[in-house]
Design a protein around this motif. Structure first.
Motif, PDB file in Angstrom:
ATOM      1  N   PHE A  64       0.381 -25.487  31.467  1.00 13.69           N
ATOM      2  CA  PHE A  64      -0.317 -26.691  31.040  1.00 13.69           C
ATOM      3  C   PHE A  64      -1.763 -26.415  30.618  1.00 13.69           C
ATOM      4  O   PHE A  64      -2.485 -27.350  30.284  1.00 13.69           O
ATOM      5  N   ASP A  65      -2.175 -25.154  30.615  1.00 12.82           N
ATOM      6  CA  ASP A  65      -3.482 -24.808  30.061  1.00 12.82           C
ATOM      7  C   ASP A  65      -3.483 -25.017  28.547  1.00 12.82           C
ATOM      8  O   ASP A  65      -4.536 -25.208  27.947  1.00 12.82           O
ATOM      9  N   ASP A  66      -2.308 -24.912  27.928  1.00 16.08           N
ATOM     10  CA  ASP A  66      -2.146 -25.143  26.494  1.00 16.08           C
ATOM     11  C   ASP A  66      -0.939 -26.070  26.319  1.00 16.08           C
ATOM     12  O   ASP A  66       0.188 -25.626  26.098  1.00 16.08           O
ATOM     13  N   VAL A  67      -1.181 -27.377  26.453  1.00 20.12           N
ATOM     14  CA  VAL A  67      -0.098 -28.368  26.451  1.00 20.12           C
ATOM     15  C   VAL A  67       0.704 -28.371  25.147  1.00 20.12           C
ATOM     16  O   VAL A  67       1.936 -28.403  25.191  1.00 20.12           O
ATOM     17  N   PRO A  68       0.065 -28.317  23.956  1.00 18.80           N
ATOM     18  CA  PRO A  68       0.881 -28.298  22.725  1.00 18.80           C
ATOM     19  C   PRO A  68       1.850 -27.116  22.683  1.00 18.80           C
ATOM     20  O   PRO A  68       3.018 -27.280  22.324  1.00 18.80           O
TER      21      PRO A  68
END
Length: 189
Positions: A64-68
């Motif tokens: 979830f550090d990079d959601v996309p």
């Protein structure tokens, strides 16, 4: 008749020094009496020292550090894998070709992790990363999406723009180097 001049064959034959036999020669010297250093034997090869391994820039479960990217990887992992493979292969394979092969393997075998784990190992080798939390195949077999997200984030944290691929990154780097100010050194007299 015997001649006192040795023949060509006899000139090149070496014999052990007087008073010694081939059996009494010290280890490292051939029976000819010529020290090993003068023969065409190679010196022992010293093992190369490997670089110390570095940790990953993000954890395996930090999706979830990079959601996309997390969402794309969850719904269509072939896109993320293709982007990773193109960067790791340094542009020798395209994102589309790698993603298509990943999808084909997933449809035929149901186990695309058998393919993607090799890219994790290749990436670890290129960037001298630790093999954590366990071996690459096990990471991909148990946590395929998390592993792909971690690899994507690692490349992104190393300065790659994942959306433009290898050639786009190489072109960007070339332009940055070209535009870098050239330091002029004044000439003193």
């Amino acid at each position: 008749m015997y001649s006192s001049n040795p023949t060509a064959d006899q000139k090149h034959v070496a014999s052990p020094p007087k008073g010694s036999s081939a059996a009494s020669m010290p280890y490292g010297e051939p029976a000819s009496g010529i020290p090993v250093s003068y023969t065409n034997q190679q010196p022992p090869v010293q093992p190369l020292r490997s670089k110390p391994k570095v940790p990953w820039s993000t954890g395996l479960c930090d999706c979830f550090d990079d959601v996309p990217n997390c969402c794309i990887t969850c719904w269509c992992p072939c896109i993320t894998f293709g982007q990773i493979a193109e960067i790791v292969d340094k542009g020798s394979t395209s994102c589309g070709a790698s993603g298509a092969l990943y999808t084909l393997i997933a449809c035929v075998t149901g186990c695309p992790c058998c393919y993607s784990c090799f890219y994790r190992a290749k990436m670890r080798q290129q960037y001298v990363l630790h093999e954590t939390p366990c071996c690459d195949c096990l990471v991909h077999c148990c946590c395929e999406s998390c592993a792909l997200c971690q690899e994507y984030r690692e490349l992104k944290n190393r300065g790659f723009d994942m959306s433009v691929g290898w050639h786009g990154n190489a072109e960007r780097q070339y332009r940055e180097m070209e535009m870098a100010p050239v330091s002029e050194q004044g000439m003193s007299r």
